[in-house]
Design an enzyme around this catalytic site. Structure first.
Site, PDB file in Angstrom:
ATOM      1  N   HIS A 190       0.844  -1.203   0.000  1.00 52.55           N
ATOM      2  CA  HIS A 190       0.000   0.000   0.000  1.00 52.55           C
ATOM      3  C   HIS A 190       0.885   1.263   0.000  1.00 52.55           C
ATOM      4  O   HIS A 190       0.632   2.212  -0.755  1.00 52.55           O
ATOM      5  CB  HIS A 190      -0.905  -0.043   1.238  1.00 52.55           C
ATOM      6  CG  HIS A 190      -1.694   1.209   1.482  1.00 52.55           C
ATOM      7  ND1 HIS A 190      -2.944   1.427   0.952  1.00 52.55           N
ATOM      8  CD2 HIS A 190      -1.401   2.320   2.211  1.00 52.55           C
ATOM      9  CE1 HIS A 190      -3.397   2.600   1.353  1.00 52.55           C
ATOM     10  NE2 HIS A 190      -2.473   3.168   2.110  1.00 52.55           N
ATOM     11  N   GLU A 191       1.925   1.264   0.812  1.00 53.02           N
ATOM     12  CA  GLU A 191       2.818   2.434   0.862  1.00 53.02           C
ATOM     13  C   GLU A 191       3.583   2.590  -0.457  1.00 53.02           C
ATOM     14  O   GLU A 191       3.825   3.704  -0.922  1.00 53.02           O
ATOM     15  CB  GLU A 191       3.796   2.327   2.032  1.00 53.02           C
ATOM     16  CG  GLU A 191       3.142   2.200   3.416  1.00 53.02           C
ATOM     17  CD  GLU A 191       2.101   3.266   3.693  1.00 53.02           C
ATOM     18  OE1 GLU A 191       2.284   4.418   3.263  1.00 53.02           O
ATOM     19  OE2 GLU A 191       1.081   2.939   4.341  1.00 53.02           O
ATOM     20  N   HIS A 238       1.531   4.507  -2.740  1.00 52.79           N
ATOM     21  CA  HIS A 238       1.622   5.957  -2.517  1.00 52.79           C
ATOM     22  C   HIS A 238       2.842   6.534  -3.232  1.00 52.79           C
ATOM     23  O   HIS A 238       2.768   7.602  -3.829  1.00 52.79           O
ATOM     24  CB  HIS A 238       1.741   6.258  -1.014  1.00 52.79           C
ATOM     25  CG  HIS A 238       0.441   6.197  -0.268  1.00 52.79           C
ATOM     26  ND1 HIS A 238      -0.718   6.766  -0.734  1.00 52.79           N
ATOM     27  CD2 HIS A 238       0.122   5.647   0.932  1.00 52.79           C
ATOM     28  CE1 HIS A 238      -1.700   6.567   0.135  1.00 52.79           C
ATOM     29  NE2 HIS A 238      -1.205   5.873   1.159  1.00 52.79           N
ATOM     30  N   GLU A 258      -5.892   7.099  -0.855  1.00 50.52           N
ATOM     31  CA  GLU A 258      -5.860   5.830  -0.123  1.00 50.52           C
ATOM     32  C   GLU A 258      -6.436   4.706  -0.976  1.00 50.52           C
ATOM     33  O   GLU A 258      -5.860   3.624  -1.056  1.00 50.52           O
ATOM     34  CB  GLU A 258      -6.629   5.951   1.196  1.00 50.52           C
ATOM     35  CG  GLU A 258      -6.008   6.904   2.209  1.00 50.52           C
ATOM     36  CD  GLU A 258      -4.556   6.565   2.537  1.00 50.52           C
ATOM     37  OE1 GLU A 258      -4.201   5.363   2.529  1.00 50.52           O
ATOM     38  OE2 GLU A 258      -3.771   7.506   2.761  1.00 50.52           O
TER      39      GLU A 258
END
Lengths: 336, 364
Positions: free
Chosen positions: A220-221, A224, A275
């Site tokens: 997930h990071e 980003h 997100e």
């Protein structure tokens, strides 16, 4: 012929005077004076609302008179202001402006700004963000938000290797750096700082049941970082903040409406979108690495148990999409 | 004049002018009422058109928009039947905004990303602040006029810095008590440096009067602070989420009401104190803003703006200005002829206003 109040500029005491316009000449008569001027040398102050206007004479005299169409025939002080004044007087212009404004704001907010930010960020090398990311990390360390990690070197190595496998071959591959920190302040968490620095807290690692779950969070990071969310959010949020401040500037001083409120509400939407985008990226990345998005779902579930109740209250203005939704999406991704 | 009818007109005009002697205007003494004649509907159109133009020029038009708004407020504020005049020009305002935007961007990046540079930026801001205040006050004064005479501001960087920082140090040393005196010295400085027709303002309010106002404001919030701490204590002690939330919301409401009350109180009292103790030659000022009515005004403004998603901002602006004007008057205790204008104070046609290099305006 115009009867008006005359100010000579030597005292703030008005005098009665009459202005007679005939052809190219203007004649100003009062008890004290009887002057002639070429009409082309007079200057009329701009029209504004219903206010009385001023005629300036070349010798410094000034005449105050009610607004009249006749004044339009004399030379005007500011050429452009007349046009703006013309627009300001018409209701259909006002309503058109309002429609344009609302549609412009909506289009910019939903489409234009995100697109522009995405396009611009793609053209700014991520190296430029590195100093900012490093500064942020120093700040977080110095202010004891982050404390040194207590994870064993073996544990770190396993996660480091998993992290390296995840970002191997991605466009920003060479820019990643994983940092371990413990943080009683923010608890189980992971952050993507500008420039590709990813921080994971000991609390998060301890929450994870398996290496796979920790990697799901890191995926997930990575999302980003790959999608340049740090830079895009700075760009989008500053534009929103400046716009909100501009639109409410008249209100801020006289009605105590918090000017920041609309900006904050508008910005949370962008943050939620980032997100979701990072989530989708993570699902894809996990599958690429033969890991299941189910890992993300189970990890989220465990995190959610901790702060049940909190999640419901803040879901509306929360910067993260509602957890249940994210879990459901992860499960769906796992099935496909 | 080459036709007979205009010759006739002139003759008429000359008699007409002579026939309106009235009371010699120089002797006017007594109350000079202040009227605000703006209307919300009219200002709404000006507001929305200018916002629209600002948005579609990516902010460049904002300087022109500011001139239009200021012009509207000034032109519809009548003292003794004469409107004030705003003479500010867009280009210096644009310049001021560009400088302000640059400074803000520098401030934002250092506070967010380069915190190690923060001390340097703070020192630079402290050095710059008096300069910004002096230039902005000078701009506002010079481009405000009444009856063909401009106002003037003679403050200088050094003299303002002395007042601003001298009394700021005293405020710090006395743990904030000196703030009343700092505020009083600042107001006195601004009044003394402002002039109209070569007469400078005088300021009679004392630091003690400021202190009294702030003391009462301070005492007013004591019950509120106790209530907030109680709610905070209960919130900490509460076990379940619902109670915690209720306490947090209650605390926020009490804090906001306190803030609004305090703001209205100090605004009303300090404004009255300042104006009622200011003199400009033969002119005295009377300001009678009421705390309760100002509070009601602010709250109804806020409600109206929230309920209309911002569309009532012009309405709120106009009724606030109207309220201020209705509670303000000027008393002349002598002859207005005491104000002597000089030629360079006269209002000039705009074309000649090029503006100096440092002629800019940073006020909102």
């Amino acid at each position: 012929m115009l009867k008006a109040r005359l100010y000579d500029g030597s005292t703030p005491v008005p005098d009665q005077a009459t202005l007679i316009l005939s052809g190219p000449m203007a004649r100003l008569v009062s008890r004290r004076i009887d002057n002639q001027y070429p009409a082309g040398q007079l200057r009329v102050s701009p029209r504004i609302g219903q206010a009385e206007r001023f005629i300036l004479f070349p010798d410094g005299l000034q005449l105050q008179c009610p607004d009249a169409d006749m004044l339009g025939r004399l030379p005007q002080e500011g050429a452009t202001e007349g046009l703006v004044a013309w627009l300001e007087q018409r209701w259909w212009v006002a309503l058109t402006s309002l429609t344009l404004l609302i549609s412009g704001l909506l289009a910019g907010y939903f489409v234009g700004l995100p697109l522009a930010a995405e396009h611009i960020s793609a053209n700014i090398p991520i190296e430029y963000e590195r100093t900012i990311g490093e500064q942020s990390l120093v700040w977080l360390d110095e202010n004891k938000v982050f404390l040194p990690s207590k994870i064993t070197p073996e544990g770190r190595q396993a996660i480091d290797e998993g992290f390296a496998r995840l970002h191997a071959g991605l466009p920003l591959d060479g820019h990643y750096r994983l940092e371990f920190r413990s943080s009683p302040a923010i608890g189980p968490n992971a952050l993507a700082l500008p420039g590709g620095i990813v921080v994971i807290t000991d609390e998060m690692i301890q929450k994870a049941d398996s290496l796979g779950e920790a990697l799901a969070v890191l995926a997930h990071e990575i999302g980003h970082v790959e999608r340049r969310h740090a830079l895009r959010s700075v760009m989008q949020n500053s534009v929103v903040a400046v716009l909100a401040a501009t639109l409410t500037s008249d209100a801020s001083s006289l009605s105590l409406v918090v000017a920041g409120l609309p900006a904050v509400l508008a910005q949370t939407k962008y943050s939620r979108e980032f997100e979701s985008e990072a989530d989708e990226f993570a699902f894809w990345l996990l599958k690429q690495n033969e890991l299941s998005p189910e890992l993300f779902a189970s990890m989220m579930e465990r995190l959610a148990e901790d702060d049940r109740g909190k999640a419901r209250l803040w879901s509306f203005v929360s910067s993260h999409p509602v957890t249940a939704e994210r879990i459901a999406r992860a499960r769906k991704a796992a099935e496909n | 004049m080459n036709n007979p009818s205009s010759a006739h007109e002139i003759a008429q005009a000359a008699t007409a002018a002579a026939a309106v002697p009235g009371p010699p205007a120089e002797l006017v003494t007594g109350k000079l009422p202040l009227h605000f004649t703006g209307s919300a509907a009219e200002y709404f159109r000006i507001w929305i058109v200018n916002i629209c133009l600002t948005l579609f020029t990516i902010g460049v038009f904002s300087a022109w928009a500011k001139v239009r708004k200021k012009r509207y407020f000034y032109s519809h504020t009548l003292l003794d039947g004469t409107p004030f005049q705003y003479l500010g020009q867009p280009i210096p305002i644009l310049k001021g905004r560009l400088i302000a935007a640059t400074l803000f961007a520098m401030w934002y990046t250092t506070t967010h990303f380069f915190t190690m540079l923060l001390p340097v930026v703070i020192v630079a801001a402290l050095v710059l602040a008096p300069w910004v205040v002096v230039r902005s006050a000078a701009f506002t004064a010079r481009y405000s006029a009444f009856r063909n005479m401009r106002f003037h501001f003679t403050g200088s960087y050094l003299s303002l810095s002395k007042v601003m920082y001298g009394w700021a140090v005293i405020t710090l040393l006395t743990l904030g008590i000196g703030y009343s005196w700092w505020h009083q010295r600042m107001k006195r400085y601004m009044a003394n440096q402002a002039s109209f027709g070569d007469i400078n303002g005088e300021f009679m309010a004392t630091g003690g009067q400021f202190f009294k106002t702030y003391m009462i404001a301070g005492l007013m919030i004591v019950p509120g602070v106790i209530l907030v701490s109680m709610l905070f204590g209960i919130g900490i002690a509460a076990q379940d989420g619902a109670n915690k939330t209720a306490m947090t919301v209650g605390m926020l409401i009490v804090m906001y009401s306190l803030y609004v009350m305090l703001y209205a109180y100090t605004q009303a009292r300090i404004t009255n104190l300042v104006w009622n103790n200011t003199r400009l030659g033969p002119a005295r000022f009377n300001s009678t803003i009421g705390v309760r009515s100002l509070l009601v005004l602010y709250l109804t403004n806020a409600l109206g703006i929230l309920a209309s998603a911002g569309l009532l901002i012009p309405w709120a602006t106009i009724r606030t200005l109207k309220y201020r004007a209705e509670h303000f008057s000027v008393t002349s205790e002598g002859s207005l002829a005491e104000f002597r204008g000089s030629e360079d104070m006269q209002v000039r046609a705009v074309g000649s206003e090029v503006g100096e290099l440092f002629d800019f305006d940073m006020s909102l």
